[in-house]
Design an enzyme around this catalytic site. Structure first.
Site, mmCIF file in Angstrom:
data_model
loop_
_atom_site.group_PDB
_atom_site.id
_atom_site.type_symbol
_atom_site.label_atom_id
_atom_site.label_comp_id
_atom_site.label_asym_id
_atom_site.label_seq_id
_atom_site.Cartn_x
_atom_site.Cartn_y
_atom_site.Cartn_z
ATOM 1 N N GLY A 531 -3.764 -37.463 -4.813
ATOM 2 C CA GLY A 531 -3.952 -38.728 -4.118
ATOM 3 C C GLY A 531 -2.803 -39.659 -4.405
ATOM 4 O O GLY A 531 -1.916 -39.364 -5.202
ATOM 5 N N SER A 537 1.224 -41.861 -7.887
ATOM 6 C CA SER A 537 0.498 -40.730 -7.329
ATOM 7 C C SER A 537 -0.207 -39.968 -8.438
ATOM 8 O O SER A 537 0.199 -40.033 -9.592
ATOM 9 C CB SER A 537 1.463 -39.792 -6.620
ATOM 10 O OG SER A 537 2.216 -40.529 -5.693
ATOM 11 N N LYS A 551 -1.526 -38.996 -13.653
ATOM 12 C CA LYS A 551 -1.184 -40.134 -12.813
ATOM 13 C C LYS A 551 0.208 -40.597 -13.191
ATOM 14 O O LYS A 551 0.471 -40.951 -14.334
ATOM 15 C CB LYS A 551 -2.201 -41.251 -13.064
ATOM 16 C CG LYS A 551 -1.997 -42.462 -12.209
ATOM 17 C CD LYS A 551 -3.173 -43.395 -12.355
ATOM 18 C CE LYS A 551 -3.109 -44.497 -11.322
ATOM 19 N NZ LYS A 551 -4.321 -45.298 -11.337
ATOM 20 N N ASP A 647 -12.141 -53.737 -10.327
ATOM 21 C CA ASP A 647 -11.744 -53.007 -9.125
ATOM 22 C C ASP A 647 -12.730 -51.875 -8.821
ATOM 23 O O ASP A 647 -12.354 -50.727 -8.660
ATOM 24 C CB ASP A 647 -10.319 -52.464 -9.281
ATOM 25 C CG ASP A 647 -9.686 -52.145 -7.929
ATOM 26 O OD1 ASP A 647 -10.284 -52.526 -6.887
ATOM 27 O OD2 ASP A 647 -8.618 -51.517 -7.901
#
Ligand SMILES: *[C@@H]1O[C@H](CO)[C@@H](O)[C@H](O)[C@H]1NC(C)=O
Ligand SMILES: *[C@@H]1O[C@H](CO)[C@@H](O)[C@H](O)[C@H]1NC(C)=O
Ligand SMILES: *[C@@H]1O[C@H](CO)[C@@H](O)[C@H](O)[C@H]1NC(C)=O
Ligand SMILES: *[C@@H]1O[C@H](CO)[C@@H](O)[C@H](O)[C@H]1NC(C)=O
Ligand SMILES: *[C@@H]1O[C@H](CO)[C@@H](O)[C@H](O)[C@H]1NC(C)=O
Ligand SMILES: *[C@@H]1O[C@H](CO)[C@@H](O)[C@H](O)[C@H]1NC(C)=O
Ligand SMILES: *[C@@H]1O[C@H](CO)[C@@H](O)[C@H](O)[C@H]1NC(C)=O
Ligand SMILES: *[C@@H]1O[C@H](CO)[C@@H](O)[C@H](O)[C@H]1NC(C)=O
Ligand SMILES: *[C@@H]1O[C@H](CO)[C@@H](O)[C@H](O)[C@H]1NC(C)=O
Ligand SMILES: *[C@@H]1O[C@H](CO)[C@@H](O)[C@H](O)[C@H]1NC(C)=O
Length: 835
Positions: A531, A537, A551, A647
């Site tokens: 993703g 990314s 990540k 978030d």
């Protein structure tokens, strides 16, 4: 050890068991020899105190043969103080004293390694499996593994064999095939099977000693690598190549058969004494095989013979644990090894008052310091294990050298006749009891050499040498150090940046630090992208066997120090509903985080039908909601420092193989101190999930509750909260909810893709009420996360007077730009970016 002692140790209480499926009828014997399928028995103290016709004790299946004084039963068992129970077959004299029966002896046991507690259940299930569990539907402890084998009933036979019968009385499973430490008359030990002694007379755990039947006879071993042989009875007749060997315990003898097919005459028989059927034979923790017999006159169990000693002629001192480890047995007495011509002591008693518990080396033998190994000489001492011969060491010196060279060798025994240079050298990897011998009696000479670790200072000549060497070395070392320090100081000035890198290598409690090269390798050069988000990314990778998600943060602006501080914080947070941080990399400008891999990806994939997946059923959705709530609750209320996620959205909720949900990217947000909980000033998060107070005032962890409410509605409705493909009036899920709530049309909000959802309307509406509670404009009216968990668990209900005028901050923000490409205001931390 006197027989009296032995019995005291084995006193056992039989425990009451209630057959739930077939309650006892007063005036009738309520325990039968057999039981039918689908019966459950519970070990329960409360129920046990019910006075039954036959007193306080009850077995599960019981049989009292007419021809014998003894009865057999299978049931729960314990030794005082009766905190733990085993499921066992036990033998007891069928006297009037039953059932308060202290005379019961265990002859078979299912779960000695893991005893069960109060409320444990035994069940003969409908499909024919005999299953022992911790409690009803609790942890599986033991099972006969006989489901799907057409078992019809369970029965205890006249011989004490617990049998599961199938169709046409076929034996599907029997306890006789799985002996533990005892044999009853008529029971056989087949080739390859073993009797294993308990760890100690008071400890049911499996011990190290076992006897087993091999093709050429009966062998006794003590476990170690490799196993050490302490007893062997070889067949005197020629061994058959085809037929398996077995020994059968018949009353009064152990018979050895070479064929298992028909009884016939034994090939060899070890007669004990007069035949009696009231006997059993048991391998005890000291390695002795003893024959016990019920004496009606006493009345008690008496040990009638020590089979190995009396009939197989094993010497008292030849048992592996007679003097514990390293103890030397001399006609029944135990002493520790010592060197007669030296003042240093290498061994000491484990317990001064109990010499038979053995000895321990004063300095443990360490493979790191192989040069400090020496052999302690024990003359006229032999070792029981006769199996591990070192072939190419026929003389004494070769034998000793072979042991000194091999670290796993802890001792050697050298046995020889008149000629010292033609002996047998045996190595020992774990030293049990030794025995002293008289060469003229046993007709061989033997010495044992024990490996010991010397402390270098114990030798005076070496000491002197060491002092000289030491002084010289010290001088040299000092000089070298001075030079190194000088160089280091100069370098340090030059390469400040380099030093910083080293400095953080050893922060305690940190996740693993990986090199960039290693992560490049494990992601196959960042080839499998999972993703992409605003700040980097995510790639799939493999570290060892474990799949991980790496990540890679792009455009890292953050200093190494800040990055490491955040990594440390995140790394210290662990919860089953939070994605685990495994490691990180901070090399030059590269910043990477290594997370556990979540095979089913993020929640949005599943609720927005992006992949033509089948709709999730209501039960799975509830489970996911609960998982999210628990993860958040941990962050808000249970963590050492209060953490607001800031978030929460489906993209940050990941699913594992079994749809367990875990929160990702937590802790990337600013930590909120418990005392002054309103600290965040810079706006952050993702449009669509922002709470109204973002526009106005101070931010608390309640913004997460609002976002949680939005996610809840998305899960229920199966759509994105801002969905431009919808007709204009329903683009915004929260606006739509306000309208439907005010018009009492909440049913319209339910995901239409799923029939399962529609059929759970009532529950879904309740969940929507919880969502609306979380969406309250006034942050102080929203529930805390622990309240949400309570509501989900059914321990609390949703606040009654809800305010339906959900104010939507997101409509204000989304008006500023295209919501789908909108990116949040500047982040405080590079780590905090959404995926
Ligand atoms: C088992 O079932 C048989 C017949 O179905 C019945 O006669 C017998 O009493 C049952 N046994 C027990 C212990 O309930
Ligand atoms: C066993 O079950 C009884 C009744 O079901 C219960 O009262 C008791 O607390 C349980 N005991 C344990 C140790 O779980
Ligand atoms: C199976 O054994 C039971 C009891 O031992 C007996 O009553 C029954 O007749 C036997 N059935 C068959 C088919 O042999
Ligand atoms: C029983 O023996 C085992 C194996 O030797 C040991 O690990 C365990 O601690 C012992 N239990 C007790 C209660 O002594
Ligand atoms: C034992 O049997 C083998 C073959 O099975 C045979 O070669 C051998 O001579 C026999 N030994 C004795 C002592 O009978
Ligand atoms: C066992 O002893 C009984 C008498 O107590 C006798 O009838 C029976 O034959 C004996 N069995 C064997 C195999 O010796
Ligand atoms: C002690 O005696 C053994 C053999 O008897 C010998 O090898 C060893 O060197 C002696 N040790 C000392 C310290 O004299
Ligand atoms: C060391 O001794 C062990 C046990 O006797 C043996 O299995 C192993 O092969 C030996 N190693 C070497 C290098 O001789
Ligand atoms: C033991 O060794 C001595 C010499 O060291 C020898 O005289 C004696 O005969 C040996 N004993 C046996 C039983 O072999
Ligand atoms: C001992 O045996 C070796 C070889 O087997 C032989 O050379 C030596 O002469 C023997 N020594 C004695 C004393 O018999």
């Amino acid at each position: 050890m006197s027989p009296g002692n032995l019995f005291a140790d084995f006193t056992v209480l039989v425990v009451v068991v209630l057959a739930v499926a077939a309650p006892p009828v007063s005036g009738q014997r309520s325990v039968y020899p057999s039981a039918n399928l689908s019966t459950l028995w519970v070990k329960n103290k409360v129920l046990d105190s019910v006075p039954y016709e036959d007193g306080l004790v009850r077995a599960i299946v019981l049989r009292s043969p007419q021809t014998s004084d003894l009865s057999f039963a299978a049931g729960f068992f314990c030794t005082p103080p009766c905190q733990e129970f085993i499921f066992a077959v036990f033998i007891f004299p069928d006297t009037d004293s039953f059932p308060v029966n202290k005379m019961a002896r265990v002859v078979w046991c299912a779960n000695q390694a893991s005893p069960v507690g109060e409320n444990a259940t035994l069940e003969l299930t409908g499909d024919g499996d005999l299953v022992l569990r911790e409690k009803a539907n609790g942890r599986l402890i033991w099972s006969s593994g006989t489901s799907d084998q057409s078992v019809r009933r369970m029965e205890i036979t006249e011989q004490g064999n617990l049998v599961l019968f199938g169709q046409r009385n076929m034996t599907v499973w029997q306890s006789f095939d799985h002996p533990t430490d005892a044999l009853v008359p008529g029971q056989s030990l087949l080739q390859g099977k073993m009797l294993r002694a308990n760890a100690s007379p008071t400890n049911w755990t499996e011990g190290k000693i076992y006897i087993t039947v091999l093709r050429d006879g009966v062998h006794g071993y003590v476990e170690s690598t490799p196993p050490q042989l302490y007893f062997k009875h070889e067949l005197s007749r020629n061994m058959s190549q085809r037929d398996p060997t077995r020994i059968t315990f018949t009353n009064g003898s152990l018979s050895i058969f070479l064929q298992s097919t028909h009884p016939g005459n034994p090939d060899e028989s070890i007669q004990f004494q007069e035949a009696k059927s009231t006997q059993y034979i048991r391998l005890e923790s000291d390695g002795h095989l003893r024959l016990f017999e019920w004496s009606r006159g006493e009345p008690s169990w008496i040990m009638v013979s020590d089979v190995m000693k009396e009939f197989l002629h094993v010497d008292d001192c030849a048992f592996p644990t007679v003097c514990g480890e390293y103890g030397i047995c001399t006609s029944g007495q135990c002493i520790c090894p010592f060197q007669s011509n030296s003042s240093s002591r290498y061994f000491q008693l484990v317990d001064e008052r109990k010499t038979n518990l053995g000895c321990a080396p004063v300095t443990p033998v360490s493979c790191q310091e192989i040069k400090n190994h020496q052999l302690l000489t024990l003359t006229d001492v032999s070792y029981f294990d006769m199996s591990q011969i070192i072939m190419n060491a026929k003389n004494r010196d070769d034998c000793k050298q072979a042991c000194l060279k091999n670290c796993s060798c802890k001792a050697v025994a050298f046995r020889y006749g008149q000629n010292d240079s033609n002996g047998e050298c045996r190595s020992v990897t774990e030293v049990f009891s030794l025995q002293s011998i008289q060469p003229e009696k046993v007709n061989y000479n033997s010495s044992a050499y024990l490996k010991v670790q010397i402390t270098p200072s114990s030798d005076p000549t070496q000491k002197k040498l060491k002092t000289i060497l030491g002084a010289t070395l010290a001088a040299i070392t000092t000089l070298v150090l001075v030079v190194i320090v000088a160089i280091y100081v100069r370098r340090r000035r030059k390469y400040q940046e380099l030093d910083e890198e080293l400095e953080f290598d050893i922060l305690p409690g940190m996740p693993t630090r990986f090199s960039f090269e290693k992560l490049r390798e494990c992601t196959e050069d960042f080839s499998k992208k999972l993703g992409e988000g605003g700040f980097g990314s995510v790639f799939e990778g493999k570290i060892g066997e474990e799949s991980v998600a790496v990540k890679r943060l792009e455009g890292a602006r953050q200093g190494k120090k800040e990055f490491l501080a955040e990594v440390e914080t995140i790394g210290s947070i662990e919860h089953i509903n939070l994605v685990r941080l495994i490691g990180f990399c901070a090399e030059k400008s590269n910043r990477l985080l290594v997370y556990e891999y979540m095979p089913r990806g993020s929640l949005d994939r599943w609720i927005y039908y992006r992949h033509n997946n089948a709709p999730l059923d209501w039960c799975t959705r509830c489970k996911i909601i609960m998982d999210i709530a628990k993860g958040l609750c941990y962050l808000h209320e249970e963590c050492r420092r209060k953490i607001a996620h800031l978030d929460i959205k489906p993209q940050n909720i990941l699913l594992d193989e079994n749809f367990n949900a875990k929160l990702a990217d937590f802790g990337l947000s600013k930590l909120i101190d418990r005392d002054q909980s309103k600290v965040v000033t810079v706006m952050r998060g993702t449009p669509g999930y922002l709470a109204p107070e973002w526009l106005t005032s101070q931010i608390t962890e309640k913004v997460d509750i609002y976002s949680f409410g939005v996610v809840l509605m998305e899960i229920i409705s199966g759509r994105k909260n801002i969905d431009l493909s919808q007709p204009e009036e329903s683009v915004q899920l929260i606006n739509l909810l306000r309208e439907k709530a005010q018009n009492d049309q909440l049913l319209d909000m339910i995901d239409k893709h799923s029939n399962d959802m529609v059929s759970h309307q009532e529950e879904v509406i309740q969940m929507m009420k919880l969502a609306m509670w979380c969406l309250q404009n006034d942050s102080s009216r929203r529930p805390s996360m622990s309240m949400v968990v309570k509501v989900l668990e059914g321990a609390m209900s949703v606040e009654n007077c809800l305010d339906y005028s959900f104010f939507n901050a997101n409509s204000v923000i989304s008006a500023q730009g295209n919501p789908s490409t909108y990116s949040a205001p500047p982040q405080e931390s590079i780590l905090s970016g959404p995926r």
